[in-house]
Design a protein around this motif. Structure first.
Motif, mmCIF file in Angstrom:
data_model
loop_
_atom_site.group_PDB
_atom_site.id
_atom_site.type_symbol
_atom_site.label_atom_id
_atom_site.label_comp_id
_atom_site.label_asym_id
_atom_site.label_seq_id
_atom_site.Cartn_x
_atom_site.Cartn_y
_atom_site.Cartn_z
ATOM 1 N N HIS A 18 40.114 25.400 48.178
ATOM 2 C CA HIS A 18 39.053 25.025 49.120
ATOM 3 C C HIS A 18 37.678 25.108 48.494
ATOM 4 C CE1 HIS A 18 37.431 29.055 49.859
ATOM 5 N NE2 HIS A 18 38.667 29.456 49.660
ATOM 6 N N GLY A 19 37.505 25.922 47.467
ATOM 7 C CA GLY A 19 36.211 26.070 46.817
ATOM 8 C C GLY A 19 35.953 25.030 45.747
ATOM 9 N N LEU A 20 36.942 24.222 45.399
ATOM 10 C CA LEU A 20 36.787 23.217 44.371
ATOM 11 C C LEU A 20 36.707 21.839 45.005
ATOM 12 C CD1 LEU A 20 39.504 24.515 41.888
ATOM 13 C CD2 LEU A 20 37.052 24.923 41.787
ATOM 14 N N SER A 21 35.738 21.062 44.594
ATOM 15 C CA SER A 21 35.606 19.709 45.125
ATOM 16 C C SER A 21 36.550 18.778 44.396
ATOM 17 C CB SER A 21 34.171 19.217 44.948
ATOM 18 O OG SER A 21 34.089 17.866 45.301
ATOM 19 N N THR A 22 37.248 17.949 45.135
ATOM 20 C CA THR A 22 38.096 16.941 44.523
ATOM 21 C C THR A 22 37.307 15.658 44.312
ATOM 22 O OG1 THR A 22 38.878 16.225 46.694
ATOM 23 C CG2 THR A 22 40.194 17.875 45.540
ATOM 24 N N GLU A 23 36.108 15.586 44.864
ATOM 25 C CA GLU A 23 35.259 14.416 44.719
ATOM 26 C C GLU A 23 34.468 14.518 43.422
ATOM 27 O OE1 GLU A 23 35.107 11.820 46.850
ATOM 28 O OE2 GLU A 23 36.574 12.735 48.184
ATOM 29 N N LYS A 24 34.399 13.441 42.686
ATOM 30 C CA LYS A 24 33.643 13.387 41.449
ATOM 31 C C LYS A 24 32.218 12.933 41.751
ATOM 32 C CE LYS A 24 33.601 12.857 36.805
ATOM 33 N NZ LYS A 24 33.552 14.011 35.985
ATOM 34 N N CYS A 25 31.254 13.661 41.289
ATOM 35 C CA CYS A 25 29.853 13.310 41.477
ATOM 36 C C CYS A 25 29.374 12.571 40.235
ATOM 37 C CB CYS A 25 29.035 14.583 41.699
ATOM 38 S SG CYS A 25 27.460 14.287 42.478
ATOM 39 N N ASN A 26 28.805 11.395 40.421
ATOM 40 C CA ASN A 26 28.391 10.532 39.323
ATOM 41 C C ASN A 26 26.882 10.315 39.397
ATOM 42 O OD1 ASN A 26 28.067 8.556 37.404
ATOM 43 N ND2 ASN A 26 29.502 7.128 38.309
ATOM 44 N N LEU A 27 26.166 10.677 38.342
ATOM 45 C CA LEU A 27 24.705 10.531 38.335
ATOM 46 C C LEU A 27 24.252 9.083 38.200
ATOM 47 C CD1 LEU A 27 23.549 13.456 36.014
ATOM 48 C CD2 LEU A 27 23.529 13.377 38.508
ATOM 49 N N THR A 28 25.067 8.231 37.626
ATOM 50 C CA THR A 28 24.689 6.841 37.392
ATOM 51 C C THR A 28 24.403 6.135 38.712
ATOM 52 O OG1 THR A 28 26.053 6.761 35.406
ATOM 53 C CG2 THR A 28 25.432 4.651 36.374
ATOM 54 N N GLY A 29 23.264 5.440 38.775
ATOM 55 C CA GLY A 29 22.951 4.661 39.969
ATOM 56 C C GLY A 29 21.550 4.900 40.493
ATOM 57 N N PHE A 30 21.331 4.471 41.719
ATOM 58 C CA PHE A 30 20.033 4.537 42.395
ATOM 59 C C PHE A 30 19.995 5.762 43.297
ATOM 60 C CE2 PHE A 30 16.154 2.899 44.094
ATOM 61 C CZ PHE A 30 16.161 3.219 45.435
ATOM 62 N N TRP A 31 18.906 6.534 43.219
ATOM 63 C CA TRP A 31 18.728 7.737 44.024
ATOM 64 C C TRP A 31 17.377 7.669 44.718
ATOM 65 C CZ3 TRP A 31 22.728 11.130 44.313
ATOM 66 C CH2 TRP A 31 23.705 11.040 43.327
ATOM 67 N N LYS A 32 17.304 8.168 45.947
ATOM 68 C CA LYS A 32 16.045 8.209 46.696
ATOM 69 C C LYS A 32 15.933 9.571 47.368
ATOM 70 C CE LYS A 32 13.329 5.568 49.986
ATOM 71 N NZ LYS A 32 13.254 4.353 50.794
ATOM 72 N N ASN A 33 14.729 10.174 47.319
ATOM 73 C CA ASN A 33 14.568 11.473 47.962
ATOM 74 C C ASN A 33 13.897 11.329 49.328
ATOM 75 O OD1 ASN A 33 11.758 11.363 47.602
ATOM 76 N ND2 ASN A 33 11.734 12.802 45.906
ATOM 77 N N ASP A 34 13.745 12.453 50.012
ATOM 78 C CA ASP A 34 13.218 12.438 51.377
ATOM 79 C C ASP A 34 11.724 12.121 51.446
ATOM 80 O OD1 ASP A 34 12.682 14.859 50.136
ATOM 81 O OD2 ASP A 34 13.103 16.072 51.889
ATOM 82 N N LEU A 35 11.021 12.104 50.308
ATOM 83 C CA LEU A 35 9.601 11.756 50.285
ATOM 84 C C LEU A 35 9.383 10.291 49.913
ATOM 85 C CD1 LEU A 35 8.171 14.941 48.551
ATOM 86 C CD2 LEU A 35 8.212 14.400 50.997
#
Length: 133
Positions: A18-35
């Motif tokens: 339960h403590g390990l994510s099975t989803e892979k997080c990929n930095l490649t791509g477009f990101w937008k923050n709350d500001l």
């Protein structure tokens, strides 16, 4: 004892997974923050290096805000939610910002970057160094 080994493995998987994510997080791509700032990270190399473009929506300068180049590095390991760091060389001011953080996959399956940053502006002399960071 042979029968206990499969049970312990199943118990570990049931309790620890339960403590390990099975989803892979990929930095490649477009990101937008709350500001409203955004960045695009181009492909992350097998060694973890990446480049991109950052466009800030927040600045103290009176100059026109421009897209600025970024260079970074992602920690490559078997974990699915990597740590990373990158530097933005602001093209419209005499300052540089370094970011460090981690990529997470939240409980809705959405990738989220959690970061901290440090901005360094140019100081005109040593006595003014304390005002520059």
């Amino acid at each position: 004892m042979v029968q206990a080994t499969p049970f312990l493995l199943v118990l570990f998987l049931a309790l620890g997974a339960h403590g390990l994510s099975t989803e892979k997080c990929n930095l490649t791509g477009f990101w937008k923050n709350d500001l409203g700032s955004n960045m695009t990270i181009f492909e992350v190399s097998k060694g973890g290096n990446f480049r991109g473009i950052y466009h800030t929506a927040v600045s103290a300068t009176t100059k026109k805000i421009e897209k600025s180049p970024l260079q970074g590095f992602q920690h490559i390991n078997p974990l699915n939610q990597p740590t990373f760091g990158f530097t933005v060389n602001w093209t419209f001011s005499d300052s540089i910002t370094v970011f460090t953080g981690q990529c997470f996959v939240n409980d809705k399956g959405k990738e989220v970057l959690e970061t901290m940053w440090l901005l360094r502006s140019h100081a005109d002399k040593l006595e003014n160094d304390w005002t520059a960071t």
